[in-house]
Design an enzyme around this catalytic site. Structure first.
Site, PDB file in Angstrom:
ATOM      1  N   HIS A   1      35.893 -19.682   2.627  1.00 24.89           N
ATOM      2  CA  HIS A   1      35.478 -18.545   1.810  1.00 24.89           C
ATOM      3  C   HIS A   1      35.697 -18.893   0.348  1.00 24.89           C
ATOM      4  O   HIS A   1      36.817 -19.183  -0.060  1.00 24.89           O
ATOM      5  CB  HIS A   1      36.271 -17.298   2.204  1.00 24.89           C
TER       6      HIS A   1
ATOM      7  N   ASP B   1      28.397 -18.767   6.124  1.00 21.67           N
ATOM      8  CA  ASP B   1      28.166 -19.109   4.722  1.00 21.67           C
ATOM      9  C   ASP B   1      27.278 -18.089   4.016  1.00 21.67           C
ATOM     10  O   ASP B   1      26.493 -18.435   3.135  1.00 21.67           O
ATOM     11  CB  ASP B   1      27.557 -20.514   4.594  1.00 21.67           C
TER      12      ASP B   1
HETATM   13  P1  IMP Z   1      33.546 -25.494  15.041  1.00 22.65           P
HETATM   14  O1  IMP Z   1      33.817 -24.072  14.708  1.00 22.65           O
HETATM   15  O2  IMP Z   1      34.174 -26.461  14.069  1.00 22.65           O
HETATM   16  O3  IMP Z   1      33.868 -25.827  16.456  1.00 22.65           O
HETATM   17  O4  IMP Z   1      31.960 -25.758  14.892  1.00 22.65           O
HETATM   18  C1  IMP Z   1      31.020 -25.175  15.771  1.00 22.65           C
HETATM   19  C2  IMP Z   1      29.726 -24.850  15.027  1.00 22.65           C
HETATM   20  O5  IMP Z   1      29.941 -23.745  14.177  1.00 22.65           O
HETATM   21  C3  IMP Z   1      29.219 -25.979  14.138  1.00 22.65           C
HETATM   22  O6  IMP Z   1      27.798 -25.954  14.128  1.00 22.65           O
HETATM   23  C4  IMP Z   1      29.735 -25.596  12.758  1.00 22.65           C
HETATM   24  O7  IMP Z   1      28.951 -26.144  11.720  1.00 22.65           O
HETATM   25  C5  IMP Z   1      29.612 -24.096  12.832  1.00 22.65           C
HETATM   26  N1  IMP Z   1      30.549 -23.381  11.965  1.00 22.65           N
HETATM   27  C6  IMP Z   1      31.853 -23.111  12.219  1.00 22.65           C
HETATM   28  N2  IMP Z   1      32.384 -22.399  11.224  1.00 22.65           N
HETATM   29  C7  IMP Z   1      31.420 -22.186  10.340  1.00 22.65           C
HETATM   30  C8  IMP Z   1      31.358 -21.483   9.090  1.00 22.65           C
HETATM   31  O8  IMP Z   1      32.326 -20.869   8.612  1.00 22.65           O
HETATM   32  N3  IMP Z   1      30.156 -21.509   8.453  1.00 22.65           N
HETATM   33  C9  IMP Z   1      29.074 -22.131   8.980  1.00 22.65           C
HETATM   34  N4  IMP Z   1      29.077 -22.784  10.130  1.00 22.65           N
HETATM   35  C10 IMP Z   1      30.241 -22.818  10.812  1.00 22.65           C
END
Ligand code: IMP
Length: 450
Positions: A55, A27
């Site tokens: 995005h 982010d």
């Molecule tokens: P997952 O990718 O949904 O398995 O989430 C794993 C961790 O990565 C969690 O803490 C999510 O909040 C974080 N996360 C995954 N993608 C993003 C992103 O694009 N921005 C911020 N956090 C992310």
């Protein structure tokens, strides 16, 4: 201000292509910089992650939030590639195509998807949520248990299937009903049993219905599905310039992030070669995108987190709520130990410092430049391990803040002295120049180093 053109510096590089990666926990505002850099590139390429990424780009009075289709789609004449390293949820892609088309954005042969990208299926999302719920209560007395706080978009289970091999479906499989049906027959009986064991109260998965549903989506996407590895090599040989659009961010990298509180792909620049089939030597410049402060969504250690009024103020001013899940983001001071580590592993050649305007009005600012370890010694090395990182105490340098609003400035030299000093310390500590400073969400609220 609307008529001012952003003049982006042309960088001379050894490789022909550019990468863009987030240096914190995601982010960072990558969408805006992809959008700015797209004009200098012919092709934008996603190489990792899936619909967990969000995005967002603001163009005039229009706000676009994209999860899977590269941001380059907003620029006419830009080819967009979803590489083999991405896990693709076809429902999300079709939804994004429909939404873009409705808003007058052309999506046709300008979008290609690797036939080897793995598919996120509905049972992956159910599994992701069920596992999180199971883990939340797995350790009594520990808030959140062992859950990761995932986006529940099925990312981990889809990548797990990729590694399991026989239980994964790739985009190319969606084009062959027989292959799809054979695989789904086996997968559905296996997954039904697993979901039941996880306590999910659901009907057994129906292989016939899923086959028809996903074969139909494959048919709708068939014009986009191809061998992107050969295509990218051909385009590169023809002199086309690529922009690799990193999703998620370095500190969430499965190998180099704050494991296990990470996502399931290599989201640093290290994921580009495996996620596209292009050697790393083709990448000439790497933009490291960082916020002027830190945020994190989901669980995991966050040494500089501010659970006080300042953290709340940063969240409100920075609109720090997830693009994908809407969750409030945890906010904190800038951690340069972490940023320097991410810049190192990604080979950052220049930085973009985002959301500097959010810090306006704070009396004093802090930057973490070292960690105090449990034995009392100090270290300026990042610790990519959740348990050990959770035991350090951040060591801060203090800076005076600035009271002026800066979101209408057009030139970096006109920033208040205190803001200049803040940026100077970042450049000096990380050892990489800041080329772009962002002072607002719009394209034109961008200060580029001349
Ligand atoms: P997952 O990718 O949904 O398995 O989430 C794993 C961790 O990565 C969690 O803490 C999510 O909040 C974080 N996360 C995954 N993608 C993003 C992103 O694009 N921005 C911020 N956090 C992310």
């Amino acid at each position: 201000m609307q008529n001012r053109q952003i003049e982006m510096k042309q960088t001379s590089t050894s490789g022909q292509h550019t990468a863009l990666v987030g240096l914190q926990w995601g982010d960072e505002g990558k969408g805006k910089i992809v959008d700015l850099l797209t004009a200098r590139h012919d092709v934008t390429v996603r190489y990792n992650g899936g619909a967990n990424a969000g995005h967002s780009v603001v163009i005039g009075d229009q706000r676009y939030a994209l999860h899977l289709i590269p941001v380059g789609i907003l620029s006419p004449d830009t080819m967009c590639v979803i590489g083999n390293g991405v896990v693709v949820d076809p429902e999300v892609v079709l939804h994004e195509i429909a939404q873009l088309t409705e808003r007058g954005i052309h999506v046709g042969d300008n979008l290609v998807i690797s036939d080897r990208a793995h598919v996120v299926m509905p049972y992956h999302k159910v599994h992701d949520a069920a596992l999180e719920t199971f883990l939340e209560t797995a350790v009594i007395g520990r808030e959140g248990g062992l859950s990761i706080g995932t986006t529940r978009r099925g990312i981990g289970p889809a990548y797990a299937d990729k590694v399991h091999r026989s239980t994964s479906i790739r985009m190319g499989d969606l084009l062959d009903r027989n292959v799809l049906h054979e695989k789904l027959t086996v997968i559905c009986s296996l997954r039904s049993a697993e979901l039941k064991a996880l306590g999910v109260d659901t009907e057994p998965l129906d292989a016939d219905a899923l086959t028809e549903q996903y074969f139909d989506m494959g048919r709708q996407l068939s014009q986009h599905i191809t061998d992107t590895t050969y295509l990218l090599h051909e385009l590169s040989a023809a002199g086309k310039r690529f922009l690799f659009e990193g999703a998620n961010a370095c500190l969430l990298d499965i190998d180099h992030g704050t494991y296990p509180y990470v996502t399931s792909s290599n989201c640093s620049a290290l994921g580009i070669p495996s996620g596209t089939g292009l050697p790393g030597s083709m990448i000439g410049s790497v933009y490291g995108i960082m916020k002027a402060y830190s945020t994190r969504v989901g669980a995991g250690p966050f040494p500089t987190e501010l659970t006080n009024d300042i953290g709340d103020a940063i969240r409100e001013r920075g609109r720090e709520y997830g693009t994908t899940t809407g969750r409030p983001r945890r906010c904190g001071w800038l951690d340069l130990v972490a940023v320097r580590y991410s810049a190192m592993i990604s080979g950052a050649t220049q930085l973009a410092c985002m959301l500097l305007d959010v810090l306006s009005g704070l009396e004093t600012l802090r930057i973490c430049t070292a960690y105090e370890l449990p034995d009392g010694t100090r270290s300026d090395r990042f610790i990519p391990d959740a348990a050990r990182l959770g035991r350090i105490t951040p060591v801060y340098e203090e800076f005076s803040g600035w009271q002026e609003t800066i979101d209408d400035l057009t030139d970096r030299k006109s920033l208040p002295d205190a803001a200049q000093r803040y940026l100077d310390r970042i450049e000096q500590f990380v050892g990489v120049p800041i080329e772009i400073v962002s002072v607002g969400p719009e394209r034109l609220q961008t200060l580029v180093e001349a």
